[in-house]
Motif scaffolding. Structure first.
Motif, PDB file in Angstrom:
ATOM      1  N   HIS A 168       0.765  -1.267  -0.037  1.00  0.00           N
ATOM      2  CA  HIS A 168      -0.056   0.051   0.077  1.00  0.00           C
ATOM      3  C   HIS A 168       0.995   1.184   0.066  1.00  0.00           C
ATOM      4  O   HIS A 168       1.603   1.491   0.856  1.00  0.00           O
ATOM      5  CB  HIS A 168      -0.994   0.021   0.979  1.00  0.00           C
ATOM      6  CG  HIS A 168      -1.989   1.191   1.195  1.00  0.00           C
ATOM      7  ND1 HIS A 168      -3.125   1.209   0.354  1.00  0.00           N
ATOM      8  CD2 HIS A 168      -1.839   2.363   1.779  1.00  0.00           C
ATOM      9  CE1 HIS A 168      -3.700   2.252   0.787  1.00  0.00           C
ATOM     10  NE2 HIS A 168      -3.100   2.996   1.691  1.00  0.00           N
ATOM     11  N   ASP A 204       1.170   5.296  -0.076  1.00  0.00           N
ATOM     12  CA  ASP A 204       0.296   6.634   0.243  1.00  0.00           C
ATOM     13  C   ASP A 204       0.921   7.791  -0.364  1.00  0.00           C
ATOM     14  O   ASP A 204       2.285   8.213   0.225  1.00  0.00           O
ATOM     15  CB  ASP A 204       0.117   6.814   1.794  1.00  0.00           C
ATOM     16  CG  ASP A 204      -0.653   5.637   2.606  1.00  0.00           C
ATOM     17  OD1 ASP A 204      -2.007   5.519   1.880  1.00  0.00           O
ATOM     18  OD2 ASP A 204      -0.255   5.028   3.235  1.00  0.00           O
ATOM     19  N   HIS A 238      -2.390   4.781  -3.303  1.00  0.00           N
ATOM     20  CA  HIS A 238      -3.596   5.533  -2.676  1.00  0.00           C
ATOM     21  C   HIS A 238      -3.284   7.078  -2.982  1.00  0.00           C
ATOM     22  O   HIS A 238      -2.500   7.595  -2.040  1.00  0.00           O
ATOM     23  CB  HIS A 238      -3.640   5.373  -0.986  1.00  0.00           C
ATOM     24  CG  HIS A 238      -4.684   5.853  -0.311  1.00  0.00           C
ATOM     25  ND1 HIS A 238      -4.715   5.863   0.986  1.00  0.00           N
ATOM     26  CD2 HIS A 238      -5.752   6.843  -0.873  1.00  0.00           C
ATOM     27  CE1 HIS A 238      -5.864   6.711   1.654  1.00  0.00           C
ATOM     28  NE2 HIS A 238      -6.237   7.251   0.396  1.00  0.00           N
ATOM     29  N   MET A 275      -3.679  10.650  -2.252  1.00  0.00           N
ATOM     30  CA  MET A 275      -4.129  11.753  -1.349  1.00  0.00           C
ATOM     31  C   MET A 275      -3.799  13.312  -1.802  1.00  0.00           C
ATOM     32  O   MET A 275      -3.168  13.896  -1.219  1.00  0.00           O
ATOM     33  CB  MET A 275      -3.875  11.582   0.229  1.00  0.00           C
ATOM     34  CG  MET A 275      -4.660  10.243   0.585  1.00  0.00           C
ATOM     35  SD  MET A 275      -3.899   9.706   2.151  1.00  0.00           S
ATOM     36  CE  MET A 275      -2.681   8.735   1.364  1.00  0.00           C
TER      37      MET A 275
HETATM   38 ZN    ZN Z   1      -3.587   4.808   2.593  1.00  0.00          ZN
END
Ligand code: ZN
Ligand code: DX5
Length: 217
Positions: free
Chosen positions: A32, A34, A65, A67
């Motif tokens: 994962h 970020d 992911h 953001m």
């Molecule tokens: Zn995340």
């Protein structure tokens, strides 16, 4: 098989290749990743240089992911950087349907993340098109925060929306995941759990991943 996705945000970047190798050899199925821009969330994490190292050395699914504001401007970049799953925030997309179709057109799996205050019903008209929904169980921006208990109800609600509409979307939970909440999250309908601090700040991350994996499978 339910999935553990260690969040690399919590890893030791001074020893990135060693941390990547640890995940490669572990029972985790995904990395994962970020990406934070300091605008959508009040923190800046990393971008292209780290993604390149991951692309080169990680041997498992790269679950990215985003953001960031204006994710549309970076979809091609992340496809080139090797993202297998690309998740954008519902709150950052004005034309979400178009964004999702573009991600799929770039041969990546398309995900949408929901902030803790964003209701599941927001996804009613798009759920069939999604490969993944990421329910944020903390406010995005930082690792190491406490799990928000309302998440369980959101997972159940999302699970029934997915079933009612025959969607194939995977339910991912991100933030504050540990051995106390992992099993209950799966019982509510989650299929993939992101774990950052719980894995990387533990004495033996490989063992922590196996323990979590055993708990949820
Ligand atoms: Zn995340
Ligand atoms: C939060 C990030 C998470 C975070 C999870 O903004 O999206 O992926 O790294 O870290 P932990 O497991 O420590 O809450």
């Amino acid at each position: 098989m339910n999935i553990i996705a260690p969040s690399m945000l919590a890893c030791d970047f001074g020893n990135l290749n060693r941390e990547i190798e640890m995940v490669n050899k572990s029972e985790a199925k995904w990395f994962h990743i970020d990406v934070m821009d300091g605008v959508f969330v009040p923190n800046i994490s990393f971008g292209t240089p780290i993604m390149n190292i991951l692309k080169k050395n990680a041997k498992k699914t790269l679950d990215v992911h985003l953001m960031i504001v204006n994710p549309d401007n970076y979809l091609e970049n992340f496809a080139e950087l090797g993202a297998d799953i690309l998740t954008v925030h519902f709150e950052a997309c004005t034309h979400l349907h178009r964004t999702i179709q573009r991600i799929k057109g770039l041969k990546m799996k398309a995900g949408v993340a929901l902030n803790p205050h964003t209701p599941i019903s927001s996804l009613k008209s798009i759920i069939k098109d999604l490969d993944l929904v990421c329910i944020m169980s903390v406010n995005p921006g930082f690792g190491g925060q406490s799990f928000i208990e309302e998440t369980y109800d959101k997972v159940k609600e999302l699970k029934s929306l997915i079933e009612n509409q025959n969607s194939k979307a995977i339910i991912e939970i991100d933030g504050g995941v540990n051995s106390q909440n992992a099993k209950k999250l799966i019982e509510c309908g989650a299929n993939a759990l992101v774990a950052g601090s719980f894995v990387f700040k533990s004495k033996n991350p490989t063992e922590t991943i196996s323990e979590l994996s055993l708990l949820i499978n």
